[in-house]
Design a protein around this motif. Structure first.
Motif, PDB file in Angstrom:
ATOM      1  N   ALA A   8      25.598  43.591   9.292  1.00  0.00           N
ATOM      2  CA  ALA A   8      25.456  44.362  10.555  1.00  0.00           C
ATOM      3  C   ALA A   8      24.077  44.769  10.618  1.00  0.00           C
ATOM      4  O   ALA A   8      23.267  44.584  11.516  1.00  0.00           O
ATOM      5  N   ARG A   9      23.618  45.787   9.869  1.00  0.00           N
ATOM      6  CA  ARG A   9      22.517  46.258   9.811  1.00  0.00           C
ATOM      7  C   ARG A   9      21.237  45.411   9.820  1.00  0.00           C
ATOM      8  O   ARG A   9      20.349  45.407  10.254  1.00  0.00           O
ATOM      9  N   ARG A  10      21.281  44.428   8.753  1.00  0.00           N
ATOM     10  CA  ARG A  10      20.343  43.438   8.636  1.00  0.00           C
ATOM     11  C   ARG A  10      20.383  42.432   9.853  1.00  0.00           C
ATOM     12  O   ARG A  10      19.088  42.100  10.298  1.00  0.00           O
ATOM     13  N   ILE A  11      21.439  42.315  10.412  1.00  0.00           N
ATOM     14  CA  ILE A  11      21.316  41.416  11.734  1.00  0.00           C
ATOM     15  C   ILE A  11      20.493  42.217  12.694  1.00  0.00           C
ATOM     16  O   ILE A  11      19.658  41.695  13.443  1.00  0.00           O
ATOM     17  N   LEU A  12      20.816  43.473  13.113  1.00  0.00           N
ATOM     18  CA  LEU A  12      20.277  44.398  13.882  1.00  0.00           C
ATOM     19  C   LEU A  12      18.651  44.371  13.644  1.00  0.00           C
ATOM     20  O   LEU A  12      17.980  44.659  14.494  1.00  0.00           O
ATOM     21  N   ILE A  13      18.262  44.428  12.346  1.00  0.00           N
ATOM     22  CA  ILE A  13      17.019  44.660  11.909  1.00  0.00           C
ATOM     23  C   ILE A  13      16.135  43.621  12.227  1.00  0.00           C
ATOM     24  O   ILE A  13      14.907  43.324  12.740  1.00  0.00           O
ATOM     25  N   SER A  14      16.772  42.357  12.122  1.00  0.00           N
ATOM     26  CA  SER A  14      16.147  40.954  12.368  1.00  0.00           C
ATOM     27  C   SER A  14      15.735  40.609  13.791  1.00  0.00           C
ATOM     28  O   SER A  14      14.763  39.948  13.982  1.00  0.00           O
ATOM     29  N   ILE A  15      16.692  41.203  14.506  1.00  0.00           N
ATOM     30  CA  ILE A  15      16.346  41.002  16.014  1.00  0.00           C
ATOM     31  C   ILE A  15      14.790  41.447  16.554  1.00  0.00           C
ATOM     32  O   ILE A  15      14.068  40.780  17.065  1.00  0.00           O
ATOM     33  N   PRO A  16      14.503  42.726  16.313  1.00  0.00           N
ATOM     34  CA  PRO A  16      13.110  43.170  16.576  1.00  0.00           C
ATOM     35  C   PRO A  16      11.958  42.291  15.696  1.00  0.00           C
ATOM     36  O   PRO A  16      11.108  41.940  16.392  1.00  0.00           O
ATOM     37  N   VAL A  17      12.537  41.744  14.651  1.00  0.00           N
ATOM     38  CA  VAL A  17      11.436  40.865  13.868  1.00  0.00           C
ATOM     39  C   VAL A  17      11.191  39.737  14.437  1.00  0.00           C
ATOM     40  O   VAL A  17       9.994  39.265  14.574  1.00  0.00           O
ATOM     41  N   LEU A  18      12.119  39.091  14.753  1.00  0.00           N
ATOM     42  CA  LEU A  18      12.176  37.696  15.564  1.00  0.00           C
ATOM     43  C   LEU A  18      11.361  37.946  16.855  1.00  0.00           C
ATOM     44  O   LEU A  18      10.495  36.778  17.103  1.00  0.00           O
ATOM     45  N   ILE A  19      11.622  38.960  17.587  1.00  0.00           N
ATOM     46  CA  ILE A  19      10.824  39.022  18.964  1.00  0.00           C
ATOM     47  C   ILE A  19       9.465  39.067  18.618  1.00  0.00           C
ATOM     48  O   ILE A  19       8.510  38.559  19.291  1.00  0.00           O
ATOM     49  N   LEU A  20       8.896  40.130  17.716  1.00  0.00           N
ATOM     50  CA  LEU A  20       7.762  40.166  17.304  1.00  0.00           C
ATOM     51  C   LEU A  20       6.936  39.117  16.807  1.00  0.00           C
ATOM     52  O   LEU A  20       5.823  38.474  17.213  1.00  0.00           O
ATOM     53  N   ALA A  21       7.849  38.372  15.976  1.00  0.00           N
ATOM     54  CA  ALA A  21       7.154  37.128  15.597  1.00  0.00           C
ATOM     55  C   ALA A  21       6.763  36.136  16.524  1.00  0.00           C
ATOM     56  O   ALA A  21       5.976  35.303  16.645  1.00  0.00           O
ATOM     57  N   SER A  22       7.964  35.933  17.399  1.00  0.00           N
ATOM     58  CA  SER A  22       7.709  35.190  18.652  1.00  0.00           C
ATOM     59  C   SER A  22       6.602  35.214  19.399  1.00  0.00           C
ATOM     60  O   SER A  22       5.899  34.579  20.211  1.00  0.00           O
ATOM     61  N   PHE A  23       6.382  36.924  19.456  1.00  0.00           N
ATOM     62  CA  PHE A  23       5.429  37.323  20.501  1.00  0.00           C
ATOM     63  C   PHE A  23       4.068  36.737  19.803  1.00  0.00           C
ATOM     64  O   PHE A  23       3.000  36.352  20.451  1.00  0.00           O
ATOM     65  N   TYR A  67       4.828  34.246  28.730  1.00  0.00           N
ATOM     66  CA  TYR A  67       5.548  34.435  27.567  1.00  0.00           C
ATOM     67  C   TYR A  67       7.332  34.472  27.853  1.00  0.00           C
ATOM     68  O   TYR A  67       7.750  33.878  27.103  1.00  0.00           O
ATOM     69  N   ALA A  68       7.489  34.885  28.971  1.00  0.00           N
ATOM     70  CA  ALA A  68       8.719  35.061  29.354  1.00  0.00           C
ATOM     71  C   ALA A  68       9.293  33.406  29.597  1.00  0.00           C
ATOM     72  O   ALA A  68      10.331  33.086  29.214  1.00  0.00           O
ATOM     73  N   ILE A  69       8.344  32.720  30.183  1.00  0.00           N
ATOM     74  CA  ILE A  69       8.542  31.242  30.587  1.00  0.00           C
ATOM     75  C   ILE A  69       8.832  30.789  29.304  1.00  0.00           C
ATOM     76  O   ILE A  69       9.803  29.758  29.186  1.00  0.00           O
ATOM     77  N   TRP A  70       7.882  30.835  28.243  1.00  0.00           N
ATOM     78  CA  TRP A  70       7.774  30.085  26.925  1.00  0.00           C
ATOM     79  C   TRP A  70       9.260  30.591  26.311  1.00  0.00           C
ATOM     80  O   TRP A  70       9.825  29.694  25.631  1.00  0.00           O
ATOM     81  N   VAL A  71       9.771  31.679  26.149  1.00  0.00           N
ATOM     82  CA  VAL A  71      10.800  32.368  25.474  1.00  0.00           C
ATOM     83  C   VAL A  71      12.111  31.617  26.138  1.00  0.00           C
ATOM     84  O   VAL A  71      13.063  31.057  25.444  1.00  0.00           O
ATOM     85  N   GLY A  73      12.262  28.613  27.878  1.00  0.00           N
ATOM     86  CA  GLY A  73      12.111  27.146  27.335  1.00  0.00           C
ATOM     87  C   GLY A  73      12.496  27.238  25.852  1.00  0.00           C
ATOM     88  O   GLY A  73      13.343  26.130  25.490  1.00  0.00           O
ATOM     89  N   PHE A  74      11.949  27.892  25.122  1.00  0.00           N
ATOM     90  CA  PHE A  74      12.598  28.057  23.651  1.00  0.00           C
ATOM     91  C   PHE A  74      13.964  28.177  23.628  1.00  0.00           C
ATOM     92  O   PHE A  74      14.937  27.387  22.788  1.00  0.00           O
ATOM     93  N   VAL A  75      14.617  29.007  24.321  1.00  0.00           N
ATOM     94  CA  VAL A  75      16.049  29.437  24.123  1.00  0.00           C
ATOM     95  C   VAL A  75      17.007  27.886  24.613  1.00  0.00           C
ATOM     96  O   VAL A  75      17.885  27.818  24.130  1.00  0.00           O
ATOM     97  N   HIS A  76      16.586  27.372  25.596  1.00  0.00           N
ATOM     98  CA  HIS A  76      16.844  26.175  25.883  1.00  0.00           C
ATOM     99  C   HIS A  76      16.457  24.825  25.167  1.00  0.00           C
ATOM    100  O   HIS A  76      16.935  23.797  25.719  1.00  0.00           O
ATOM    101  N   GLY A  77      15.674  25.189  24.021  1.00  0.00           N
ATOM    102  CA  GLY A  77      15.240  23.936  23.275  1.00  0.00           C
ATOM    103  C   GLY A  77      14.165  23.096  23.644  1.00  0.00           C
ATOM    104  O   GLY A  77      13.929  22.331  23.001  1.00  0.00           O
TER     105      GLY A  77
END
Length: 83
Positions: A8-23, A67-71, A73-77
């Motif tokens: 659970a801790r690893r999953i919670l840590i990965s969320i901000p990392v994924l957001i920063l990587a996408s940004f 960025y919000a439009i891009w994210v 669209g990404f969520v929808h494939g």
């Protein structure tokens, strides 16, 4: 119980990392160049066509709105299009 907490801790840590990587991925993609450069340098292309493409590609919107439009669209494939 320790393994579940670790996962659970690893999953919670990965969320901000994924957001920063996408940004930062979006930041790099936006700053590569002008997607309408070919249209702007062609004197036969009317300004209205260039303006319509800017609106279609959301080039006049703010960075964070794009960025919000891009994210979204990404969520929808939708990974974008080649211009």
């Amino acid at each position: 119980m320790d393994v579940a907490r670790f996962v659970a801790r690893r999953i919670l840590i990965s969320i901000p990392v994924l957001i920063l990587a996408s940004f930062f991925t979006f930041l790099i993609a936006v700053n590569v160049g002008d997607p309408l450069n070919d249209l702007r340098t062609n004197p036969r292309i009317p300004k209205s066509t260039i303006r319509a493409e800017e609106i279609r590609l959301h080039l006049n919107d703010s960075f964070f709105h794009r960025y919000a439009i891009w994210v979204g669209g990404f969520v929808h494939g939708d990974l974008g299009q080649l211009v």
